[in-house]
Structures are given as C-alpha cells and as structure tokens.
Design a protein around this motif. Structure first.
Motif, PDB file in Angstrom:
ATOM      1  N   GLN A   1     -35.767  -4.887  21.116  1.00 37.61           N
ATOM      2  CA  GLN A   1     -35.769  -4.498  19.863  1.00 37.61           C
ATOM      3  C   GLN A   1     -34.704  -4.844  19.120  1.00 37.61           C
ATOM      4  O   GLN A   1     -33.582  -4.124  19.009  1.00 37.61           O
ATOM      5  N   ARG A   2     -34.833  -5.306  18.056  1.00 34.40           N
ATOM      6  CA  ARG A   2     -33.973  -5.625  16.756  1.00 34.40           C
ATOM      7  C   ARG A   2     -34.565  -4.896  15.865  1.00 34.40           C
ATOM      8  O   ARG A   2     -35.937  -5.141  15.208  1.00 34.40           O
TER       9      ARG A   2
ATOM     10  N   TRP B   1     -37.997 -11.402  18.974  1.00 37.50           N
ATOM     11  CA  TRP B   1     -37.503  -9.301  17.734  1.00 37.50           C
ATOM     12  C   TRP B   1     -38.277  -8.249  17.665  1.00 37.50           C
ATOM     13  O   TRP B   1     -39.808  -9.238  17.394  1.00 37.50           O
TER      14      TRP B   1
END
Length: 278
Positions: free
Chosen positions: A164-165, A139
């Motif tokens: 995507q975090r 991530w």
C-alpha cells in the motif's frame, strides 16, 4: 430462438446495441447459467430450474441498472486469464494488454519491475507470468483494490509483492532498484465525465479514473519524479495515457531528462502508451 434468449433480448434491447445484446445472451446462458452452447445456437427450448430462473432475473435486473457484466460475473478476462473484479477496481481494458505485451517484449532480461496503481493486479500479475525470472512489485493506495489483487495473485499462482503506497506522498525511503516502472494511473479529466457511459461513470471507482482538469498529468509527473530515484541506470518507464495528452506527456518526460521518448498508438489508432529511458 428459445425463450431464454428471447427474454434476454427483449429485456436489454432498449439499453444495449444489438451486437452487445447477442454477446451478453451467450455469456449469460453459457458462462453464467451453465447451459450448452450448441443448444443455444440450435434454438433448443430450455426450461430453467427455479434457482436458475431467479439467477437470470437478477442478472437482467443488474444489467438494466447499467452494472458492467464483469462486476456481475465477478470476473474480467485479461491477457488470457480470468481476474477477479469488483466495483473497488477498474475493469481491465484490452488496450492495457498492449502495454503488458510491450513491456514483456522489450524487457526479457529485467530483474525487477514495479507497477504503480495496480488495481486488480492485472498488469503486475500478467508481467509476473510473462517474465518468470523477474521479481514484480505492485503498489496501490486502495485497501479494497489490494485485497482483490492479493486474491488474484493467489488464485493465478503468481508471486507479485503488493504494497500500500500513495505515490503522491513522500513518506517512504526510496533507493534505485527497478529496471522497469509501469503505470496505468488515473487519467480521465473531470470535463470528460459528460461523454462517459453510465456503466463506467456509475460503477467504476472514481479514485482510479479521474484527475483535475487543471492538472491532467498529476500522476505522470509524480511517477516521472519517482522514476529518477527508483529506476536503475538505463531503466525504462512505461505509461498508459489519456489519448488527448500524448504530446504533453512526452514533452514532460523530455523536460525531466528522460531519453528515447516514444508515443505509441493502440489497436484503435489512438495515442495510448508513452515510454522512455532513464
């Protein structure tokens, strides 16, 4: 010494220490300009083409502006592989290889691993290569970093899943599914800026470097919370840390009911890794 290495040395000697200038000279001549190493060692006088001369001058100009050589090359060496890097990601450090080695050595039977704050993807991809039977997820909040990580994943023929975090948010479903969580999150405090070299401070991404002075464990605390939700029973957590906060990080994990907490020193004798069991 031939004219090329003399030019490099004279151009950089006021900025970099002698040993670094020597290493940069060989890197520029052999790796970036494609010259023969033996010719350089023998002091053979070499005439560059106009194109190569302009390339050399551009390299020197950028080095004089304190731009890291890794960004100029577009490549950083890590764990025996070449990773694409650019100012949108941190340059991998040799200490981080120790983190990769430890995770791989202690988790040969792991099925699923998560790398939080992946940057160039160097940790996740290296673990994917070292543990071919494991599935690795990684991530990052930065689209720019993820684009570079995707490229590295493809070029190095790895199979990491990148997402995507924002780990500081709480807007996605979480279920226990990982044997290992590893992270090298931002850990440099704002107060430490004054002691940093210009080639780091002026070029590497602040988003990946700094945390507030009044909350240096911000990411570690949050990832520890996530670990309680995402780690399977007996799962393991691995952090690269700021050397000044080894004890505090370990204490925070103990207060969060983690077991077998260890603080491990790096090759330079500094507290650099903290690991714990769920």
């Amino acid at each position: 010494m031939n004219r090329i290495t003399t030019y490099i040395r004279q151009s950089l000697q006021e900025i970099y220490p002698p040993e670094e200038v020597k290493a940069l000279s060989m890197l520029i001549c052999c790796d970036m300009l494609g010259l023969d190493a033996l010719d350089i060692y023998m002091g053979k006088d070499i005439i560059l083409s106009e194109c190569k001369q302009r390339e050399l001058e551009n390299i020197i100009f950028r080095l004089q502006k304190n731009e890291p050589i890794q960004y100029i090359r577009g490549i950083a060496e890590f764990d025996g592989r070449r990773f694409k890097v650019a100012p949108g990601v941190l340059i991998p450090r040799p200490e981080t290889v120790e983190l990769v080695e430890l995770v791989a050595r202690e988790n040969t039977d792991a099925c699923r691993l998560l790398d939080i704050g992946t940057g160039s993807g160097c940790i996740a991809i290296s673990l994917d290569k070292r543990l071919p039977n494991a599935k690795v997820e990684a991530w990052d909040i930065s689209e720019e970093a993820l684009a570079i990580a995707y490229t590295n994943n493809k070029e190095l023929k790895a199979e990491v899943m990148f997402l995507q975090r924002d780990v500081l948010s709480d807007d996605w479903e979480k279920t226990p599914s990982f044997d290992v969580i590893v992270s090298n999150p931002p850990y440099v405090t704002e107060a430490e800026k004054n002691g940093m070299d210009a080639n780091v401070l002026d070029w590497e991404p602040e988003l990946a470097l700094f945390v507030p002075d009044d909350d240096p464990l911000r990411f570690y605390r949050r990832i520890a919370d996530l670990g309680r939700e995402l780690l399977l029973p007996e799962g393991r957590l691995y952090f690269e840390i700021n050397q000044a906060y080894g004890r505090e990080t370990a204490h925070m994990l103990e207060m969060n009911q983690y077991r077998d907490v260890r603080v491990i020193k790096d090759i330079f004798g500094k507290d650099r890794i903290v690991t714990a069991n769920r």
